[in-house]
Every structure is written in structure tokens, then in C-alpha cells.
Design a protein around this motif. Structure first.
Motif, PDB file in Angstrom:
ATOM      1  N   ALA A   1       1.328  11.261 -21.110  1.00 15.80           N
ATOM      2  CA  ALA A   1       1.730  11.343 -19.708  1.00 15.80           C
ATOM      3  C   ALA A   1       2.602  12.568 -19.472  1.00 15.80           C
ATOM      4  O   ALA A   1       2.480  13.240 -18.440  1.00 15.80           O
ATOM      5  CB  ALA A   1       2.470  10.073 -19.299  1.00 15.80           C
ATOM      6  N   GLY A   2       3.471  12.891 -20.428  1.00 18.41           N
ATOM      7  CA  GLY A   2       4.310  14.078 -20.299  1.00 18.41           C
ATOM      8  C   GLY A   2       3.489  15.351 -20.288  1.00 18.41           C
ATOM      9  O   GLY A   2       3.738  16.259 -19.487  1.00 18.41           O
TER      10      GLY A   2
ATOM     11  N   TYR B   1       1.226  19.756 -17.163  1.00 18.77           N
ATOM     12  CA  TYR B   1       0.073  20.558 -16.751  1.00 18.77           C
ATOM     13  C   TYR B   1      -0.081  20.555 -15.237  1.00 18.77           C
ATOM     14  O   TYR B   1      -0.261  21.608 -14.625  1.00 18.77           O
ATOM     15  CB  TYR B   1      -1.212  20.043 -17.405  1.00 18.77           C
ATOM     16  CG  TYR B   1      -2.443  20.677 -16.807  1.00 18.77           C
ATOM     17  CD1 TYR B   1      -2.795  21.973 -17.134  1.00 18.77           C
ATOM     18  CD2 TYR B   1      -3.216  19.985 -15.880  1.00 18.77           C
ATOM     19  CE1 TYR B   1      -3.905  22.568 -16.567  1.00 18.77           C
ATOM     20  CE2 TYR B   1      -4.317  20.570 -15.312  1.00 18.77           C
ATOM     21  CZ  TYR B   1      -4.669  21.867 -15.649  1.00 18.77           C
ATOM     22  OH  TYR B   1      -5.753  22.448 -15.072  1.00 18.77           O
ATOM     23  N   PHE B   2      -0.026  19.379 -14.620  1.00 18.46           N
ATOM     24  CA  PHE B   2      -0.192  19.318 -13.166  1.00 18.46           C
ATOM     25  C   PHE B   2       0.960  20.004 -12.446  1.00 18.46           C
ATOM     26  O   PHE B   2       0.768  20.629 -11.405  1.00 18.46           O
ATOM     27  CB  PHE B   2      -0.343  17.870 -12.692  1.00 18.46           C
ATOM     28  CG  PHE B   2      -1.697  17.292 -13.006  1.00 18.46           C
ATOM     29  CD1 PHE B   2      -2.849  17.910 -12.586  1.00 18.46           C
ATOM     30  CD2 PHE B   2      -1.809  16.127 -13.742  1.00 18.46           C
ATOM     31  CE1 PHE B   2      -4.102  17.391 -12.870  1.00 18.46           C
ATOM     32  CE2 PHE B   2      -3.043  15.592 -14.035  1.00 18.46           C
ATOM     33  CZ  PHE B   2      -4.196  16.228 -13.598  1.00 18.46           C
ATOM     34  N   GLY B   3       2.167  19.914 -12.986  1.00 19.56           N
ATOM     35  CA  GLY B   3       3.297  20.614 -12.388  1.00 19.56           C
ATOM     36  C   GLY B   3       3.136  22.117 -12.453  1.00 19.56           C
ATOM     37  O   GLY B   3       3.396  22.836 -11.483  1.00 19.56           O
TER      38      GLY B   3
ATOM     39  N   ARG C   1       0.341  23.163 -10.009  1.00 23.24           N
ATOM     40  CA  ARG C   1       0.782  23.115  -8.619  1.00 23.24           C
ATOM     41  C   ARG C   1       1.729  24.274  -8.308  1.00 23.24           C
ATOM     42  O   ARG C   1       1.631  24.896  -7.245  1.00 23.24           O
ATOM     43  CB  ARG C   1       1.477  21.787  -8.344  1.00 23.24           C
ATOM     44  CG  ARG C   1       1.928  21.655  -6.933  1.00 23.24           C
ATOM     45  CD  ARG C   1       2.535  20.312  -6.666  1.00 23.24           C
ATOM     46  NE  ARG C   1       3.002  20.255  -5.297  1.00 23.24           N
ATOM     47  CZ  ARG C   1       3.520  19.217  -4.736  1.00 23.24           C
ATOM     48  NH1 ARG C   1       3.641  18.106  -5.434  1.00 23.24           N
ATOM     49  NH2 ARG C   1       3.923  19.251  -3.502  1.00 23.24           N
ATOM     50  N   THR C   2       2.628  24.581  -9.230  1.00 24.11           N
ATOM     51  CA  THR C   2       3.554  25.688  -9.014  1.00 24.11           C
ATOM     52  C   THR C   2       2.806  27.012  -8.947  1.00 24.11           C
ATOM     53  O   THR C   2       3.103  27.858  -8.094  1.00 24.11           O
ATOM     54  CB  THR C   2       4.609  25.728 -10.132  1.00 24.11           C
ATOM     55  OG1 THR C   2       5.296  24.470 -10.149  1.00 24.11           O
ATOM     56  CG2 THR C   2       5.603  26.846  -9.915  1.00 24.11           C
ATOM     57  N   LYS C   3       1.826  27.207  -9.815  1.00 23.36           N
ATOM     58  CA  LYS C   3       1.025  28.431  -9.776  1.00 23.36           C
ATOM     59  C   LYS C   3       0.310  28.568  -8.438  1.00 23.36           C
ATOM     60  O   LYS C   3       0.277  29.647  -7.850  1.00 23.36           O
ATOM     61  CB  LYS C   3      -0.004  28.448 -10.907  1.00 23.36           C
ATOM     62  CG  LYS C   3       0.538  28.834 -12.240  1.00 23.36           C
ATOM     63  CD  LYS C   3      -0.598  28.914 -13.254  1.00 23.36           C
ATOM     64  CE  LYS C   3      -0.113  29.317 -14.602  1.00 23.36           C
ATOM     65  NZ  LYS C   3      -1.196  29.386 -15.585  1.00 23.36           N
ATOM     66  N   ARG C   4      -0.272  27.481  -7.971  1.00 20.27           N
ATOM     67  CA  ARG C   4      -0.986  27.506  -6.694  1.00 20.27           C
ATOM     68  C   ARG C   4      -0.034  27.821  -5.546  1.00 20.27           C
ATOM     69  O   ARG C   4      -0.350  28.623  -4.658  1.00 20.27           O
ATOM     70  CB  ARG C   4      -1.678  26.160  -6.456  1.00 20.27           C
ATOM     71  CG  ARG C   4      -2.627  26.171  -5.297  1.00 20.27           C
ATOM     72  CD  ARG C   4      -3.432  24.879  -5.161  1.00 20.27           C
ATOM     73  NE  ARG C   4      -3.171  23.918  -6.212  1.00 20.27           N
ATOM     74  CZ  ARG C   4      -2.872  22.645  -5.992  1.00 20.27           C
ATOM     75  NH1 ARG C   4      -2.797  22.173  -4.770  1.00 20.27           N
ATOM     76  NH2 ARG C   4      -2.647  21.822  -6.979  1.00 20.27           N
TER      77      ARG C   4
END
Length: 101
Positions: A75-76, A81-83, A86-89
């Protein structure tokens, strides 16, 4: 209802179905593959003797704790990865708007 709200509700429904359908199909009884293999080997070859033994036989509590640790690490990694994605986007979107200005 916005598209994002609809997608969120469909995801919640999907998660509920993923949890409920296997419980209904199996009847709430989950057996491991190791147990099924041992039963099959015992049925096919009653005189079979294992040629190796486990070096470490954890208790049920330790096994459960290791599984929980594995799930937490997974989960970490997914959350990280999703964080990052999202930050890159968001940063790319911000740089595009400043470049257009």
C-alpha cells in the motif's frame, strides 16, 4: 451528478462487489493452495514422505503479522507511486499554464 462523482460511486460499488462475490461463491471458507496440494498429494500417494522440512515454522500470529506487513508495504509503494504521478501531472499542468501566459 458530475462525472467524477459517478466514477467514485462506481469504484465503491466495484470494491464492494470484489469483496462480496468471492464470499458468496466460496461460502466464506478460504483455504490455501498449500493445504489443497498437501491433501491432493496425500490422496494420490499415501506413502509419500517429504524430503525437506521448513527451517522456520511461524505461528499463526506471526504469519498474520507478516501478511499485514506485506500489505502495508504494498500500500505504501502504491500510495507513493500515485502521489508522485499526481504531483508530476499537477506540475506539468502548472508549467503549461505559465508557458502560455
Amino acid at each position: 451528478m458530475t462525472r467524477a462523482t459517478l466514477v467514485n460511486w462506481l469504484l465503491v460499488l466495484g470494491v464492494i462487489l470484489l469483496a462480496a462475490v468471492p464470499l458468496m461463491v466460496v461460502g466464506g471458507e478460504f483455504g490455501g493452495a498449500d493445504e489443497l496440494a498437501a491433501q491432493r498429494i496425500a490422496a494420490d500417494h499415501p506413502d509419500y514422505r517429504p524430503w525437506a522440512t521448513a527451517l522456520f515454522e511461524p505461528s499463526a500470529e506471526v504469519t498474520s503479522g507478516l501478511f499485514a506487513l506485506q500489505a502495508a508495504i504494498g500500500a505504501g509503494v502504491l500510495g507513493y507511486y500515485f502521489g508522485v504521478a499526481r504531483t508530476k501531472r499537477r506540475l506539468r499542468r502548472e508549467s503549461d499554464t505559465t508557458a502560455e501566459s
